[in-house]
Each structure stands twice: as C-alpha cells, then as structure tokens.
Design a protein around this motif. Sequence first.
Motif, short mmCIF file in Angstrom:
data_model
loop_
_atom_site.label_atom_id
_atom_site.label_comp_id
_atom_site.label_asym_id
_atom_site.label_seq_id
_atom_site.Cartn_x
_atom_site.Cartn_y
_atom_site.Cartn_z
N ILE A 170 51.31 -10.61 3.36
CA ILE A 170 50.25 -10.37 2.60
C ILE A 170 50.27 -10.68 1.06
N SER A 171 49.34 -11.69 0.80
CA SER A 171 49.52 -12.18 -0.75
C SER A 171 48.32 -12.28 -1.35
N PHE A 172 47.21 -11.71 -0.87
CA PHE A 172 46.07 -11.72 -1.56
C PHE A 172 45.61 -11.07 -2.52
N PHE A 173 45.09 -11.38 -3.44
CA PHE A 173 44.60 -10.55 -4.55
C PHE A 173 43.14 -10.79 -4.91
N TYR A 174 42.68 -9.46 -5.07
CA TYR A 174 41.02 -9.51 -5.20
C TYR A 174 40.68 -9.51 -6.75
N CYS A 175 40.53 -10.58 -7.14
CA CYS A 175 40.57 -10.45 -8.66
C CYS A 175 38.78 -10.74 -8.98
N MET A 176 38.20 -10.03 -10.10
CA MET A 176 36.81 -9.76 -10.15
C MET A 176 36.64 -9.93 -11.96
N PRO A 177 36.94 -11.06 -12.56
CA PRO A 177 36.76 -11.09 -13.84
C PRO A 177 35.38 -10.96 -14.45
N LEU A 178 34.35 -11.08 -13.50
CA LEU A 178 32.92 -10.99 -13.94
C LEU A 178 32.44 -9.42 -13.72
N PHE A 179 32.94 -8.78 -12.97
CA PHE A 179 32.57 -7.55 -12.60
C PHE A 179 33.70 -6.58 -13.16
N ASP A 180 33.10 -5.34 -13.60
CA ASP A 180 33.98 -4.24 -13.90
C ASP A 180 33.48 -2.93 -13.11
N VAL A 181 34.36 -2.89 -11.91
CA VAL A 181 34.15 -2.10 -10.73
C VAL A 181 35.19 -0.88 -10.66
N VAL A 205 27.32 -8.36 -1.42
CA VAL A 205 26.62 -9.80 -1.14
C VAL A 205 26.46 -10.17 -2.45
N ALA A 206 25.79 -9.43 -3.54
CA ALA A 206 25.72 -10.35 -5.11
C ALA A 206 26.99 -11.13 -5.06
N ARG A 207 27.91 -10.17 -5.42
CA ARG A 207 29.43 -10.68 -5.62
C ARG A 207 29.69 -12.10 -5.07
N ILE A 208 29.69 -11.89 -3.51
CA ILE A 208 29.82 -13.17 -2.69
C ILE A 208 29.05 -14.53 -2.98
N LEU A 209 27.67 -14.01 -3.21
CA LEU A 209 26.99 -15.24 -3.44
C LEU A 209 27.02 -15.73 -4.91
N LEU A 210 27.14 -14.96 -5.68
CA LEU A 210 27.42 -15.50 -7.11
C LEU A 210 29.04 -16.39 -7.31
N ALA A 211 29.77 -15.95 -6.47
CA ALA A 211 31.17 -16.68 -6.58
C ALA A 211 31.03 -17.90 -5.94
N THR A 212 30.07 -17.91 -4.89
CA THR A 212 29.77 -19.16 -4.45
C THR A 212 28.84 -20.21 -5.04
N GLY A 213 28.27 -19.71 -5.83
CA GLY A 213 27.45 -20.66 -6.58
C GLY A 213 25.97 -20.42 -6.67
N ALA A 214 25.50 -19.13 -6.44
CA ALA A 214 24.18 -18.86 -6.81
C ALA A 214 24.09 -18.60 -8.38
N ASP A 215 22.91 -19.09 -9.03
CA ASP A 215 22.69 -18.98 -10.28
C ASP A 215 22.06 -17.94 -11.05
N TYR A 216 21.21 -17.15 -9.95
CA TYR A 216 20.06 -16.03 -10.51
C TYR A 216 20.31 -15.29 -9.24
N LEU A 217 20.01 -13.87 -9.61
CA LEU A 217 19.71 -12.93 -8.50
C LEU A 217 18.15 -12.37 -8.56
N GLY A 218 17.52 -12.00 -7.34
CA GLY A 218 16.21 -11.84 -7.41
C GLY A 218 16.17 -10.42 -6.60
N VAL A 219 15.53 -9.22 -7.23
CA VAL A 219 15.39 -7.99 -6.63
C VAL A 219 13.80 -7.72 -6.97
N THR A 220 13.34 -6.74 -6.20
CA THR A 220 12.19 -6.15 -6.19
C THR A 220 11.96 -4.95 -7.23
N THR A 221 12.65 -4.01 -7.11
CA THR A 221 12.64 -2.67 -7.80
C THR A 221 13.50 -2.53 -9.01
N LEU A 222 13.25 -1.97 -10.11
CA LEU A 222 14.16 -1.38 -11.03
C LEU A 222 15.17 -0.87 -10.58
#
Length: 456
Positions: free
Chosen positions: A21-32, A99-116
Amino acid sequence: MQEYRRSCPKQLKRKEMELSISFFYCMPLFDVNYSLKIGWCQSPVDLAKLTRLAGPRWIEIEATALEHNLRAVKGLLQPPTRLLAVIKADAYGAGAVEVARILLATGADYLGVTTLAEGQELRRAGITAPILLMSPLLPEELPQALTDDLTLTISSRSGAEAAAAAAATVGRQARLHLKVETGLQRTGLEPGEVVPLAREMRCWPVVQLEGIYSHLAEAAHPGAARRQMECFQRVLMELEGQQISLPLKHICNSTGLLLHPEMHLDMVRAGTLLYGHFPYQAPRRGLDLKNPWQFKARILFIHDVAAGTPVGYGGDYVVKKATRLAVIPVGYADGFALTPVSRPKDLNDLARHLVKTVLAYLGRGGGEGTAVTIAGQRAPVVGRVGMQLSIVDVGHLPEVKVGQEVQLDLRRPTASARLPRVYCREGQPYLVRTTSGEMVPVLSSAGQNLAPGAGI
C-alpha cells in the motif's frame, strides 16, 4: 464484503499487503480535521472491520463512478463553458462533503446548493471552491452567508437591498447572481425588473454582479424551453445594450444540457447526471453513466417457521409452507420501502400509480422494499416493513448465514442521512461518514491512508 475480498488474493499475506500500500490522500485545497482513524487490512475480515465502524447497514459510494460521470458530462461541453456541480440535498443522498471533493478534483468549476446550511457544511469541511446558493435567503441568514464567502441568488429588489446591507455590515463584498423568472414561477426577478435593478446595483460598491441565470421548467419540451430561452436572451441583450456585463450566464439543468447544446452559454448546472441517472425523456447523447450507489446490510438473525405461521405486525403475511426467515437491520426509518407519491398529472398518470400500488400489494411490483439480493439471488421481503427491522424469506437459499451481506434497493431521496456512507475507490473503502457525521479515513495497520491520490 465480496468486492473487497476479490481485490485481495488469498495467497497474499497481511505483511505483504501492508507493504504494497503506497497510496497517499493529499488535499491541498482542503483543511479537514478527521476525528477518528481505523486500521483496515485487505483480507477476508474486512466486512467485520467495516461493521465495527459503520454498523450493520451502510451506503457505498464509488468515487470512480462519480469521476467517470463528471468527465462524460464535461465531454459534452465546448470550452469555455463551465460546469456547476449541483450537490444539494446532501449530494442527492451521496454525502455532500466527499462528493464535492471528488467532483472538484475531477474538474467541476462551481458547486451549487439550495440552503445556507448546505453551503456552511462545505465551508466547515475546508472546501474553498465557489458555491452558489440557488435559493433566496431570509435577511437574518445573509451576514453568515457572506462571512462564509457564498455566492447569493438575487430574486427580488428587496433581496438585493438586503444583500447590500448585509455586505456593508460584515465588511465584505457580496458576490451575486441575478435570477430571472422566465416560466417556472418559483423565484426570480420579472424580466422587466432586471435591467433597472442591475443598472442601479452596478453603482453599489459592496456588491459584485458575477452572474445571471434562469431555470428551465420544461426542458424536455423544445417549444417551452425555447420560449424560456428567448425570454432570457432578451434580458441579456438589454443588459448588453446598457454595457452591463455579467460573466456567468446559465440556464441549463441536466435535461437542458442534454437536449439543448445551444443553451449551454457560460455555465451549465448538472445534478442528476453526475449521480448516474438520466432525466426523464432526455436523450443519452452517447453517455455511458455509472451508478455510484449501493445500499447494503448484514443479516442479524435467521430462524425456521412452520407453514401457516403469521409473520410481522398485524400477522398480515402468512407463510404457505415451512421456510426460513432472515432479519435485516433496515426499515422505513432508513427510507426502505418508502416511495415518494406525487399528485398524478392526468388520468393516465393516475392509472400508472394505481397499477403500481396493486402490484406492490400483490408482492409483484419489483420496487423498493419488495425484495433484496443475497449472493446474487433475489429474496422477498415478507410481512410489514418495520421502523428499523425487516424480514426476508430465505427458504430457497439454504446456504444463507447470519452476518451475510444483503443488497437492497433504496430510493436516494428517501435514504436517511444517518445511514453511514462508505466511500470506495475501485471497491476499496478509503473513507467513512459515520452515523454521527464524523469523517473517518480508512488506514492500514501501518498507519497509511488507503485512499488513492485523487489529485485533490
């Protein structure tokens, strides 16, 4: 689970698997900050480990299917058209944050939601991508929305004035999209209101007019969609005549995206397509979408019953011959066997509703809550579905055992948000959203993160 066992050859020793196992989950755009960690060895005990973390029922979300669907949809767009990924309603039940992380990493430009609240959840998870709130907010909600750097939808003059007041109060510019009412009759500025308001707002230093959009009410009907588009275009031309430039113009939802490429404009809003579903009456346009969703549970209990035994609440169901019954930890509180019922549109629609109801009563409908799949074989659900437990007739499956995995049908809109979500990549789990909402990365016993580098 079966998929996990299949990915690990029997002859592969635990030590060898850990070293491989040599996978590494790197997320420079996110601070979780994840609150838990758990060891996960690719071996036949995976199902037991999963149950310790997620419990005996869970929803699996396959990341590669979401990635495939987004790439397929983007392939229908001509540059520079952008893609807004709609992740409202907890990403259609798949879990908004991951899902937002996955889609943004794959090329989504914007996210859309309904509520605050939906936007806040993403910001708390460290997601910094632009997020459009596609519904008007109450004045009390606006300061927090601006503090969280969420893009606001403006559907009225009073809404615009409230947004400007909130921006002045919090001391930051409000990023806005004007919503134009062209036929849905839900929310939006009347076409004649747009230009005067935009001309006025252009002078407000506390707002940024980033976009303008409308929503197709009957995207599958070319005439109706064309009338809405023509109305929208007249507004755009009037804005252009006043030298008012709004960079992002958008009107297409998933159906419009497929049916009306001439309406793609600067951005499209894709929702149901990303989750593997084609909208009703929409062409496929060569898309081969993948279903990222599986609902699974484990059998808790098995016992034998004699012929003539009443089963479940009310004794509504009586077994005709001796059989075996299995109990699974799933019920209507999880959304199992629940079907949304909408008002029939016409007599034909009413007839279809009645036929489905009669077939369900006879146990022949084949819909959610009527049967489950065990080792590739269908087994009927018998008796009334309980709040958290249901009964399955497994008399024709003599090899079935307690703890065995069961696959179930579950409508995504009715799936409980408290069902754990297990995120997988090519069948291997790398993250779990638990019942309490904690995000738990799956680690090897050596402390390595098993999530393949997704480039996030």
